[in-house]
Write a protein that holds these residues in place. Structure first.
Motif, PDB file in Angstrom:
ATOM      1  N   ARG A 144       0.818  -1.215   0.000  1.00  0.00           N
ATOM      2  CA  ARG A 144       0.000   0.000   0.000  1.00  0.00           C
ATOM      3  C   ARG A 144       0.853   1.267   0.000  1.00  0.00           C
ATOM      4  NH1 ARG A 144      -4.957   2.268   3.861  1.00  0.00           N
ATOM      5  NH2 ARG A 144      -5.200   4.141   2.576  1.00  0.00           N
ATOM      6  N   PHE A 145       1.992   1.224   0.685  1.00  0.00           N
ATOM      7  CA  PHE A 145       2.841   2.420   0.796  1.00  0.00           C
ATOM      8  C   PHE A 145       4.246   2.108   0.279  1.00  0.00           C
ATOM      9  CE2 PHE A 145      -0.276   2.642   4.311  1.00  0.00           C
ATOM     10  CZ  PHE A 145      -0.932   3.823   3.958  1.00  0.00           C
ATOM     11  N   PRO A 146       4.381   1.855  -1.030  1.00  0.00           N
ATOM     12  CA  PRO A 146       5.679   1.424  -1.584  1.00  0.00           C
ATOM     13  C   PRO A 146       6.774   2.488  -1.509  1.00  0.00           C
ATOM     14  CG  PRO A 146       4.126   1.904  -3.352  1.00  0.00           C
ATOM     15  CD  PRO A 146       3.338   1.929  -2.076  1.00  0.00           C
ATOM     16  N   THR A 147       6.409   3.769  -1.399  1.00  0.00           N
ATOM     17  CA  THR A 147       7.421   4.839  -1.389  1.00  0.00           C
ATOM     18  C   THR A 147       7.701   5.372   0.014  1.00  0.00           C
ATOM     19  OG1 THR A 147       5.740   6.578  -1.731  1.00  0.00           O
ATOM     20  CG2 THR A 147       6.712   5.564  -3.703  1.00  0.00           C
ATOM     21  N   LEU A 148       7.199   4.692   1.039  1.00  0.00           N
ATOM     22  CA  LEU A 148       7.327   5.221   2.397  1.00  0.00           C
ATOM     23  C   LEU A 148       8.781   5.462   2.790  1.00  0.00           C
ATOM     24  CD1 LEU A 148       5.762   5.991   4.979  1.00  0.00           C
ATOM     25  CD2 LEU A 148       6.144   3.651   5.798  1.00  0.00           C
ATOM     26  N   ARG A 149       9.664   4.532   2.473  1.00  0.00           N
ATOM     27  CA  ARG A 149      11.072   4.698   2.833  1.00  0.00           C
ATOM     28  C   ARG A 149      11.682   5.936   2.170  1.00  0.00           C
ATOM     29  NH1 ARG A 149      14.374   0.945   5.120  1.00  0.00           N
ATOM     30  NH2 ARG A 149      13.499  -1.092   5.651  1.00  0.00           N
ATOM     31  N   GLU A 150      11.199   6.269   0.987  1.00  0.00           N
ATOM     32  CA  GLU A 150      11.759   7.397   0.241  1.00  0.00           C
ATOM     33  C   GLU A 150      11.300   8.735   0.794  1.00  0.00           C
ATOM     34  OE1 GLU A 150      10.699   6.845  -3.849  1.00  0.00           O
ATOM     35  OE2 GLU A 150      11.160   4.693  -3.777  1.00  0.00           O
ATOM     36  N   VAL A 151      10.075   8.804   1.284  1.00  0.00           N
ATOM     37  CA  VAL A 151       9.513  10.107   1.674  1.00  0.00           C
ATOM     38  C   VAL A 151       9.511  10.359   3.181  1.00  0.00           C
ATOM     39  CG1 VAL A 151       8.061  10.193  -0.382  1.00  0.00           C
ATOM     40  CG2 VAL A 151       7.148   9.190   1.732  1.00  0.00           C
ATOM     41  N   CYS A 161       3.742  12.901   7.448  1.00  0.00           N
ATOM     42  CA  CYS A 161       4.169  12.352   6.163  1.00  0.00           C
ATOM     43  C   CYS A 161       3.004  11.687   5.439  1.00  0.00           C
ATOM     44  CB  CYS A 161       5.305  11.350   6.392  1.00  0.00           C
ATOM     45  SG  CYS A 161       5.826  10.464   4.902  1.00  0.00           S
ATOM     46  N   LEU A 162       2.220  10.909   6.171  1.00  0.00           N
ATOM     47  CA  LEU A 162       1.104  10.197   5.549  1.00  0.00           C
ATOM     48  C   LEU A 162       0.066  11.163   4.971  1.00  0.00           C
ATOM     49  CD1 LEU A 162       0.543   7.286   8.102  1.00  0.00           C
ATOM     50  CD2 LEU A 162       1.474   7.109   5.791  1.00  0.00           C
ATOM     51  N   THR A 163      -0.283  12.183   5.738  1.00  0.00           N
ATOM     52  CA  THR A 163      -1.316  13.109   5.282  1.00  0.00           C
ATOM     53  C   THR A 163      -0.774  14.120   4.273  1.00  0.00           C
ATOM     54  OG1 THR A 163      -0.890  14.544   7.198  1.00  0.00           O
ATOM     55  CG2 THR A 163      -2.656  12.909   7.402  1.00  0.00           C
ATOM     56  N   LEU A 166       1.679  11.570   1.283  1.00  0.00           N
ATOM     57  CA  LEU A 166       1.063  10.384   0.688  1.00  0.00           C
ATOM     58  C   LEU A 166      -0.445  10.498   0.541  1.00  0.00           C
ATOM     59  CD1 LEU A 166       3.171   7.578   2.434  1.00  0.00           C
ATOM     60  CD2 LEU A 166       3.471   8.586   0.176  1.00  0.00           C
ATOM     61  N   GLY A 167      -1.012  11.627   0.954  1.00  0.00           N
ATOM     62  CA  GLY A 167      -2.428  11.896   0.723  1.00  0.00           C
ATOM     63  C   GLY A 167      -3.391  11.021   1.495  1.00  0.00           C
ATOM     64  N   VAL A 168      -2.974  10.491   2.618  1.00  0.00           N
ATOM     65  CA  VAL A 168      -3.848   9.633   3.421  1.00  0.00           C
ATOM     66  C   VAL A 168      -4.845  10.473   4.205  1.00  0.00           C
ATOM     67  CG1 VAL A 168      -3.925   7.997   5.358  1.00  0.00           C
ATOM     68  CG2 VAL A 168      -2.118   7.811   3.623  1.00  0.00           C
ATOM     69  N   ARG A 169      -6.094  10.064   4.222  1.00  0.00           N
ATOM     70  CA  ARG A 169      -7.133  10.711   5.037  1.00  0.00           C
ATOM     71  C   ARG A 169      -7.518   9.759   6.157  1.00  0.00           C
ATOM     72  NH1 ARG A 169     -12.080  11.647   2.607  1.00  0.00           N
ATOM     73  NH2 ARG A 169     -11.709   9.848   1.245  1.00  0.00           N
ATOM     74  N   PHE A 170      -7.179  10.134   7.375  1.00  0.00           N
ATOM     75  CA  PHE A 170      -7.482   9.270   8.511  1.00  0.00           C
ATOM     76  C   PHE A 170      -8.982   9.252   8.782  1.00  0.00           C
ATOM     77  CE2 PHE A 170      -2.997   9.737   9.176  1.00  0.00           C
ATOM     78  CZ  PHE A 170      -2.620   8.557   9.801  1.00  0.00           C
ATOM     79  N   PRO A 212      -7.414  -0.425   6.302  1.00  0.00           N
ATOM     80  CA  PRO A 212      -6.369  -0.335   7.329  1.00  0.00           C
ATOM     81  C   PRO A 212      -5.171   0.500   6.872  1.00  0.00           C
ATOM     82  CG  PRO A 212      -7.140  -2.591   7.095  1.00  0.00           C
ATOM     83  CD  PRO A 212      -7.715  -1.824   5.944  1.00  0.00           C
ATOM     84  N   ILE A 213      -4.667   1.310   7.792  1.00  0.00           N
ATOM     85  CA  ILE A 213      -3.469   2.113   7.532  1.00  0.00           C
ATOM     86  C   ILE A 213      -2.279   1.534   8.287  1.00  0.00           C
ATOM     87  CG2 ILE A 213      -2.361   4.374   7.828  1.00  0.00           C
ATOM     88  CD1 ILE A 213      -5.150   5.625   7.712  1.00  0.00           C
ATOM     89  N   GLU A 214      -2.472   1.278   9.567  1.00  0.00           N
ATOM     90  CA  GLU A 214      -1.359   0.881  10.418  1.00  0.00           C
ATOM     91  C   GLU A 214      -1.855   0.046  11.593  1.00  0.00           C
ATOM     92  OE1 GLU A 214       0.286   4.391  12.280  1.00  0.00           O
ATOM     93  OE2 GLU A 214      -1.653   4.929  13.157  1.00  0.00           O
TER      94      GLU A 214
END
Length: 233
Positions: A144-151, A161-163, A166-170, A212-214
């Motif tokens: 789901r979050f393939p670029t997490l390590r990069e950003v 970072c997520l919001t 990566l544009g995540v809406r909790f 699910p996010i985390e």
């Protein structure tokens, strides 16, 4: 029924603590025992309970001192960084590990992925004003979050970072709080003794669409942190 003697002593010690004020040095145990007319064992038990309650702090080789008030964290989907800054404290994080692991059956079900799929495991020690207060481990799907390590700067705010990047809406989360005893490794990372009570939080977080996010496991020092929730009918 009469109260245990050490509890009576503990109540009287609270009065001493209030007179001394934050950072004040508690008189030696033997002096207090003599002044209170009790055994050193009884005085030691009362002091230990006040340390566990977060009212006192022992410094090896220096003595026992009146502790700073506990940090009160909201039980809400908010950034640890912003919550601490709002209280006038300086947050920081130290990365213990940031790696990919294979999800077991339980973690896979929680993240709605297949068993064996890759998952980020991000473990960090949480600091407030330079003092370790918690150990947080976060699990997230690599797919789901393939670029997490990069950003992500792992010493910074994951939620920001997520919001922001990566544009995540909790949406919502579920949190379970319980008391535990730390393992030797956890106690070492938190610079605590194993006898110190810990607060363990398990959190599952979903986005606005219910995905699910985390999955998060957070261990906090019981002498440094408390939690507050707003309840509505």
């Amino acid at each position: 029924m009469s109260e245990p003697l050490h509890f009576v002593v503990k109540t009287r010690l609270v009065e001493v603590i209030e007179r001394l004020g934050e950072g004040g040095a508690l008189p030696p145990e033997r002096v207090l025992a003599k002044d209170f007319g009790v055994s050193r064992w009884t005085m030691r038990q009362a002091i230990r309970e006040l340390i566990a309650d977060g009212r006192l702090r022992a410094r090896q080789g220096q003595g026992t001192f009146v502790a700073t008030p506990k940090l009160v964290q909201p039980l809400a989907l908010v950034s640890y960084t912003e919550a601490l800054r709002a209280q006038g404290h300086t947050p920081a994080r130290e990365v213990v590990k940031f790696e990919e692991i294979a999800a077991d059956d339980v973690l896979a079900e929680q993240l709605a992925i297949a068993s064996g799929d890759r998952v980020y495991e991000l473990e960090r020690v949480l600091f407030a004003d330079g003092q370790p207060i918690g150990l947080e481990t976060t699990y997230m799907s690599v797919q789901r979050f393939p670029t997490l390590r990069e950003v992500l700067d792992p010493t910074g705010s994951l939620y920001r970072c997520l919001t922001g990047q990566l544009g995540v809406r909790f949406g919502e989360g579920e949190e379970l709080v319980e008391t535990v005893i730390a393992t030797p490794r956890e106690a070492e990372l938190l610079k605590a003794t194993q006898s110190l009570p810990m607060l363990l939080l398990h959190r599952n977080t979903r986005d606005a669409d219910g995905h699910p996010i985390e999955v998060v496991r957070s261990l906090y020092r019981g002498d440094r942190v408390g939690f507050r929730a707003t309840l509505r009918p």
